[in-house]
Enzyme design. Structure first.
Site, PDB file in Angstrom:
ATOM      1  N   LYS A 266       0.832  -1.201   0.000  1.00 23.15           N
ATOM      2  CA  LYS A 266       0.000   0.000   0.000  1.00 23.15           C
ATOM      3  C   LYS A 266       0.870   1.255   0.000  1.00 23.15           C
ATOM      4  O   LYS A 266       1.991   1.236   0.528  1.00 23.15           O
ATOM      5  CB  LYS A 266      -0.867   0.032   1.268  1.00 23.15           C
ATOM      6  CG  LYS A 266      -2.027  -0.948   1.267  1.00 23.15           C
ATOM      7  CD  LYS A 266      -2.837  -0.812   2.554  1.00 23.15           C
ATOM      8  CE  LYS A 266      -3.937  -1.849   2.651  1.00 23.15           C
ATOM      9  NZ  LYS A 266      -4.994  -1.698   1.641  1.00 23.15           N
ATOM     10  N   ARG A 340     -10.550 -11.282   1.269  1.00 23.08           N
ATOM     11  CA  ARG A 340     -11.423 -12.250   0.613  1.00 23.08           C
ATOM     12  C   ARG A 340     -10.744 -13.610   0.478  1.00 23.08           C
ATOM     13  O   ARG A 340     -11.408 -14.638   0.496  1.00 23.08           O
ATOM     14  CB  ARG A 340     -11.868 -11.699  -0.760  1.00 23.08           C
ATOM     15  CG  ARG A 340     -10.759 -11.518  -1.727  1.00 23.08           C
ATOM     16  CD  ARG A 340     -11.136 -10.629  -2.905  1.00 23.08           C
ATOM     17  NE  ARG A 340     -11.115  -9.211  -2.568  1.00 23.08           N
ATOM     18  CZ  ARG A 340     -11.356  -8.237  -3.428  1.00 23.08           C
ATOM     19  NH1 ARG A 340     -11.674  -8.520  -4.682  1.00 23.08           N
ATOM     20  NH2 ARG A 340     -11.292  -6.981  -3.058  1.00 23.08           N
TER      21      ARG A 340
HETATM   22  N1  BES Z   1      -8.310  -3.818   4.108  1.00 29.02           N
HETATM   23  C1  BES Z   1      -8.472  -3.305   2.794  1.00 29.02           C
HETATM   24  C2  BES Z   1      -9.765  -2.514   2.608  1.00 29.02           C
HETATM   25  C3  BES Z   1      -9.868  -1.232   3.389  1.00 29.02           C
HETATM   26  C4  BES Z   1      -9.548  -0.029   2.775  1.00 29.02           C
HETATM   27  C5  BES Z   1     -10.325  -1.218   4.681  1.00 29.02           C
HETATM   28  C6  BES Z   1      -9.677   1.151   3.477  1.00 29.02           C
HETATM   29  C7  BES Z   1     -10.438  -0.032   5.391  1.00 29.02           C
HETATM   30  C8  BES Z   1     -10.115   1.160   4.777  1.00 29.02           C
HETATM   31  C9  BES Z   1      -8.474  -4.449   1.783  1.00 29.02           C
HETATM   32  O1  BES Z   1      -7.729  -5.560   2.129  1.00 29.02           O
HETATM   33  C10 BES Z   1      -7.894  -3.912   0.525  1.00 29.02           C
HETATM   34  O2  BES Z   1      -6.754  -3.578   0.542  1.00 29.02           O
HETATM   35  N2  BES Z   1      -8.683  -3.842  -0.534  1.00 29.02           N
HETATM   36  C11 BES Z   1      -8.252  -3.341  -1.773  1.00 29.02           C
HETATM   37  C12 BES Z   1      -8.774  -4.260  -2.851  1.00 29.02           C
HETATM   38  C13 BES Z   1      -8.113  -4.072  -4.186  1.00 29.02           C
HETATM   39  C14 BES Z   1      -6.651  -4.473  -4.126  1.00 29.02           C
HETATM   40  C15 BES Z   1      -8.848  -4.925  -5.200  1.00 29.02           C
HETATM   41  C16 BES Z   1      -8.795  -1.929  -1.933  1.00 29.02           C
HETATM   42  O3  BES Z   1      -9.883  -1.647  -1.431  1.00 29.02           O
HETATM   43  O4  BES Z   1      -8.107  -1.102  -2.522  1.00 29.02           O
HETATM   44 MN    MN Z   2      -5.678  -5.345   1.574  1.00 26.92          MN
END
Ligand code: BES
Ligand code: MN
Ligand code: ZN
Length: 489
Positions: A266, A340
């Site tokens: 990230k 997921r």
């Molecule tokens: N834990 C995150 C989602 C999230 C984002 C929770 C902001 C709380 C605040 C999840 O694991 C994630 O990183 N999702 C990605 C999915 C993408 C890579 C398809 C996202 O939301 O960007």
């Molecule tokens: Mn994630």
């Protein structure tokens, strides 16, 4: 933190001596609210009139009456009576408790002339939720730190106050866990906390370690944890009242104790607050802690995948193909879509318990937060009746839910992988929907399933209403009210 007690009182307001009194006031109905105060009504009204306070929603006004039988009276606005919702009472009770916390009162009374049983519960919840703060790691507590010990709801209903206390304590417990930093809570320590909780509350508890997970074929959950020095755990808590449990429910929680994104790391600004990626798990622990207190005749399983998603030489990788617990193969498109992947195994495992319902709670997608904003969670389901029940319950718990579609006609094919059964991510557009449809692949057909995406609502940087800074504990009350309803009359 939980020292505050909320109780009922039969005090007569025209004689009551108290350190502090809160009065909930409908907009434009000051007289009605103050009539019962006897000799104090005149002076209170006078001060309120000078400052133009007339009960506007979320406005509070402090009246000091030095030397009188109640030296502090807080008037808290509910807004127009014709527009008032149950949740406005939680907010008003929270505002009163927070305002009174700034004074040195230790005993608070709270009065609303038209108190009822459901209002007693909502007010009790508001007091406890509003007074919560995560200050475990502050060596110097903040100024105005609470000296409050008791809140008395005048004319309140005993039983409903107690119910409100149980639900709010469950939510505050969930908040407390979710707020813990990732150097304190990792998969191992979360499993230890769960097993201690099980001991305290007489729940069954089984923890699967990496060896057990391997033997079971929980390859998806294991894959996500591979990059971390803290190995994953599967936590299985069971609540079952002796003989005749009428309904069996499985709750599934995302418990990413930290989500760095993994190799698809990230950006710095997105990594902050990712300790909150275990919020779904914490919500379930709050629910399980409260169930025995409500004494429901149902069987509830809580299944939590506790995993840390980290980049390293041993991390799972984009292009990996993994076989999940139910035999389906997953091709990894993005290691940051890890929630997921862990939940694939757990939903398959939950399906094996043959429950009537599976409800999962997960901080699953940023896309859900983008779609619905930070005050509403996404709701997805394969059973419209189940979905409608949850929506109805959410309208009185104040935990806002909004149903989003499972788009089989158009979006589903984006999850098709050229080499495996399913792809773990399908791009930005409709990201909350494709994530939910991915999860559905691992729920056995015929089981009623609902998914709460709490990514937008699990964490607040700025406090509002009865939510403090930090973890919200979202979902605890809605799930408990649903489970109470499942039991039937
Ligand atoms: N834990 C995150 C989602 C999230 C984002 C929770 C902001 C709380 C605040 C999840 O694991 C994630 O990183 N999702 C990605 C999915 C993408 C890579 C398809 C996202 O939301 O960007
Ligand atoms: Mn994630
Ligand atoms: Zn995540």
């Amino acid at each position: 933190m939980f020292l505050l007690k909320v109780l009922k009182s039969d005090a007569n307001l025209s004689e009551l001596r108290a350190q502090s009194l809160g009065v909930l006031v409908f907009e434009g109905k000051m007289d009605e609210a103050l009539d019962a105060l006897g000799d104090l009504k005149g002076p209170i009204k006078l001060q309120a009139d000078i400052e133009n306070f007339n009960g506007k929603k979320e406005k509070a006004f402090k009246v000091t009456l030095p030397g009188s039988r109640i030296p502090r009276v807080f008037l808290v606005g509910l807004g127009l009576e014709s527009e008032v919702k149950l949740d406005d009472f939680r907010v008003a009770a929270a505002i009163y408790t927070k305002e009174a916390q700034k004074s040195c009162a230790e005993e608070l009374y709270l009065f609303f002339p038209k108190i009822s049983a459901p209002l007693s519960q909502a007010i009790a919840e508001g007091c406890l939720l509003g007074s919560y703060q995560f200050d475990l790691y502050k060596t110097k507590k903040e100024k105005g730190e609470s000296g409050i010990k008791d809140v008395y709801i005048i004319g309140g209903d005993d039983e409903f106050i107690e119910r409100g206390v149980h639900l709010a304590c469950g939510q505050n417990y969930a908040r407390g866990l979710a707020n813990e930093p990732p150097n304190v809570i990792n998969p191992l320590s979360l499993a230890n906390i769960a097993s201690e909780l099980a001991d305290d509350m007489k729940l069954d508890c089984k923890i699967y370690d990496e060896k057990g997970l391997e033997e079971m074929g929980m390859n998806a959950l294991l894959a996500v944890g591979k990059g971390s020095v803290n190995p994953p755990r599967l936590i299985h808590l069971t609540y079952k009242q002796a003989a005749d449990s009428r309904v069996k429910v499985a709750l599934v929680g995302k418990g990413l104790t930290f989500d760095s994104g993994g190799l698809n790391i990230k950006a710095s600004e997105n990594m902050r607050t990712m300790k909150g990626d275990k919020a779904g798990a914490c919500t379930l622990l709050g629910v399980m802690r409260t169930l025995p207190k409500l004494n429901l005749q149902i069987e509830v399983h809580a299944l939590i995948g506790a995993v840390e998603n980290m980049p390293s030489g041993s991390s799972y990788k984009p292009d990996d193909i993994i076989r999940a617990y139910n035999g389906k193969t997953i091709e990894i498109d993005n290691t940051d879509a890890e929630g997921r992947v862990t939940m694939a195994d757990i939903l398959s495992f939950a399906s094996g318990l043959s429950p009537s319902y599976i409800l999962d709670v997960a901080t699953l997608t940023g896309a859900c937060a983008v779609a619905l904003g930070p005050y509403t969670a996404g709701l997805f389901s394969n059973d419209q009746a189940f979905c409608n029940t949850l929506l109805e319950i959410s309208s009185f718990t104040g935990e806002r839910l909004w149903q989003l579609p499972l788009d089989d006609v158009r979006l589903r094919k984006r999850l098709d992988s050229p080499f495996a059964d399913v792809l773990n991510s399908a791009g930005r557009y409709g990201g909350a929907i494709t994530a939910a449809m991915f999860l559905r692949e691992f729920v056995r057909e015929g089981i009623s399933w609902a998914h709460l995406d709490i990514a937008g609502v699990n964490y607040y940087k700025d406090p509002f209403g009865y939510y403090p800074k930090g973890a919200s504990g979202f979902g605890v009350r809605t799930i408990l009210e649903w489970l109470s309803k499942l039991q039937g009359p």
